[in-house]
Design an enzyme around this catalytic site. Structure first.
Site, PDB file in Angstrom:
ATOM      1  N   ASP A   1       0.862  -1.185   0.000  1.00 22.98           N
ATOM      2  CA  ASP A   1       0.000   0.000   0.000  1.00 22.98           C
ATOM      3  C   ASP A   1       0.897   1.233   0.000  1.00 22.98           C
ATOM      4  O   ASP A   1       1.857   1.326   0.780  1.00 22.98           O
ATOM      5  CB  ASP A   1      -0.900  -0.001   1.235  1.00 22.98           C
ATOM      6  CG  ASP A   1      -1.783   1.238   1.291  1.00 22.98           C
ATOM      7  OD1 ASP A   1      -2.805   1.262   0.586  1.00 22.98           O
ATOM      8  OD2 ASP A   1      -1.422   2.179   2.034  1.00 22.98           O
TER       9      ASP A   1
ATOM     10  N   ASP B   1      -4.330   2.808  -4.355  1.00 21.26           N
ATOM     11  CA  ASP B   1      -2.895   2.737  -4.079  1.00 21.26           C
ATOM     12  C   ASP B   1      -2.475   1.367  -3.574  1.00 21.26           C
ATOM     13  O   ASP B   1      -1.423   1.229  -2.957  1.00 21.26           O
ATOM     14  CB  ASP B   1      -2.513   3.808  -3.053  1.00 21.26           C
ATOM     15  CG  ASP B   1      -3.360   3.707  -1.776  1.00 21.26           C
ATOM     16  OD1 ASP B   1      -4.171   2.748  -1.685  1.00 21.26           O
ATOM     17  OD2 ASP B   1      -3.217   4.566  -0.898  1.00 21.26           O
TER      18      ASP B   1
END
Length: 473
Positions: free
Chosen positions: A333, A376
């Site tokens: 992430d 993301d």
């Protein structure tokens, strides 16, 4: 690299195979079969024609001799014939015997000979000129000699073929013996000789019956092609007097010459049809590949998207790796994407995502997969005999490769990542393995940026620690 690998796997398992090779093989086999069948069929036609010509020729020759023998014996064993000859009535002999040669197709020539084989009467077909008995006698001598050894009372005839100066004929000789032969002096019994000349007219009739041309007679032993297209002519003494030969059949060859252009045209059409079909199927194949690539690829980063990841999870190699505890999931992430977009614009944010995707692909090995789940969040699927160690090395490489500014516009900014790792235990489902990696990533986020956390069962039962990463994503 990993994305190309999954596409190749998809091509092998889901996309249509290439058709050019199989279709051209079909075209070649079909064309070759057609050509071979046509060639073999016409060759076989010539073989059948050759066999038919031989059978018909031999049958006609045998029929010629049999018919001549039958008619000669009918005249010779007719009591009236003997009586007329004894009376010496020339006109009556011609009317009752000689007309068989002069006015019908029973004979071409008839000779009536004395017991010593001297000529008494001679008849031949009207309008035909044949050698007289004096000229013919050398050719008839063998048959007459054989007849001389047969007693008239046995009612036997002598038949065969003979030739004179290259002209061939069939002949039959018999004693002219009435049914009361027992009361006669057999030394006084005359002889009847019947002949059929194998002349051009006879050959023409034979050609019509056998559907074969090119007949000829020869005294030489046939050689070459005539070995198969020849039949021997035997004299009354069972010796060869010559051969009847004919040309090799050409019906099949002529047919082959006529149909071969059409067959070649058909073969060319088959090849063209297969070529067009191959082009069509390959076009469809490429279109399907393109559609699959679009459907399974993230348009921004070029790595797999969620659909592509779902396909990877359904591959047999993934299932086998999970069952064998040879796979790990690295969940990545990127922190602070929202702030980056707000501060510098979405173009810089997109550059950050692209840079991260490139770093992930450079960190994994051939056979591993990289996918963007959305936003993301990224996932790396690692296949290794020691997946925990392999995933750890991948995480280290990712951290090292992102420890530099990712865009010239923001030289003071580096990618900050949170990484979670889950290792398959052998009895785990794919979705659960992905969830564990996600949970480990959140534990890593709370421990600090650019650090990897391995999933443990305690993570499912303990509250998350205070976060050391600013939540800006």
């Amino acid at each position: 690299m990993s994305h190309q690998h999954v596409l190749s796997v998809r091509q092998q398992q889901a996309a249509p195979r290439r058709f050019r090779g199989p279709l051209f093989l079909v075209a070649f086999v079909a064309s070759a079969t057609l050509l071979i069948a046509a060639y073999w069929g016409t060759i076989r036609l010539d073989q059948v024609a050759s066999t038919g010509a031989r059978v018909v020729t031999q049958a006609v020759l045998q029929e010629t001799v049999n018919r001549l023998r039958s008619m000669t014996e009918d005249y010779a064993y007719w009591s009236f014939s003997y009586e007329l000859i004894q009376d010496g009535d020339e006109s009556a002999i011609f009317e009752h015997i000689g007309s068989g040669a002069a006015q019908s197709d029973l004979f071409d020539q008839l000779f009536i000979l004395s017991p010593d084989f001297e000529i008494l009467h001679e008849f031949h077909s009207d309008g035909e000129t044949y050698p007289d008995f004096a000229a013919m006698q050398p050719a008839l001598q063998g048959a007459l000699t054989r007849l001389k050894g047969l007693p008239p009372a046995q009612y036997q005839s002598v038949s065969g073929y003979a030739q004179l100066n290259g002209a061939f004929f069939a002949m039959t000789s018999a004693w002219i013996t009435p049914d009361y032969i027992e009361t006669l002096d057999t030394r006084l019994v005359p002889v009847l000789v019947g002949l059929v000349h194998l002349d051009p007219g006879w050959i023409k009739d034979l050609s019509t019956l056998s559907l074969q041309a090119g007949y000829d007679f020869t005294t030489a032993v046939p050689t070459g092609a005539f070995l198969e297209n020849a039949t021997a002519l035997k004299g009354a003494d069972d010796q060869h007097v010559g051969y009847l030969v004919w040309d090799s059949p050409v019906a099949g060859k002529m047919l082959r010459q006529q149909i071969m252009p059409a067959i070649l045209g058909v073969c060319a059409s088959i090849l063209m049809a297969c070529f067009c079909a191959a082009r069509f199927f390959e076009g469809q194949h490429k279109s399907l590949q393109k559609a699959m690539r679009i459907a399974t690829t993230d348009p921004l980063t070029g790595v797999l998207n969620r659909a592509g990841l779902r396909h990877v999870s359904q591959l047999k190699l993934t299932a086998a790796a999970i069952a064998g505890a040879r796979v790990a999931v690295v969940y990545v992430d990127m922190n602070g994407l929202k702030k980056l977009n707000d501060a510098f614009g979405h173009a810089v944010g997109d550059s950050a995502l692209t840079a991260l995707a490139q770093a992930l692909e450079a960190s994994v090995r051939d056979g591993d997969f990289v996918a963007r789940l959305g936003g993301d969040e990224f996932v790396c699927i690692i296949f290794d005999q020691d997946p925990k160690d392999g995933a750890g090395h991948v995480a280290e490489r990712i951290i090292q490769m992102t420890d530099n500014p990712f865009a010239a516009k923001v030289p003071d900014r580096k990618l900050e990542l949170s990484i979670g790792i889950a290792v398959a235990t052998g009895d785990i489902e794919w979705e659960e393995l992905l969830r564990q990696a996600d949970a480990a990533m959140y534990w890593g986020k709370h421990r600090g940026a650019s650090r990897a956390a391995y999933f443990t069962e305690s993570m499912d039962h303990q509250p998350l620690p205070p976060s050391n990463v600013e939540h800006a994503s």
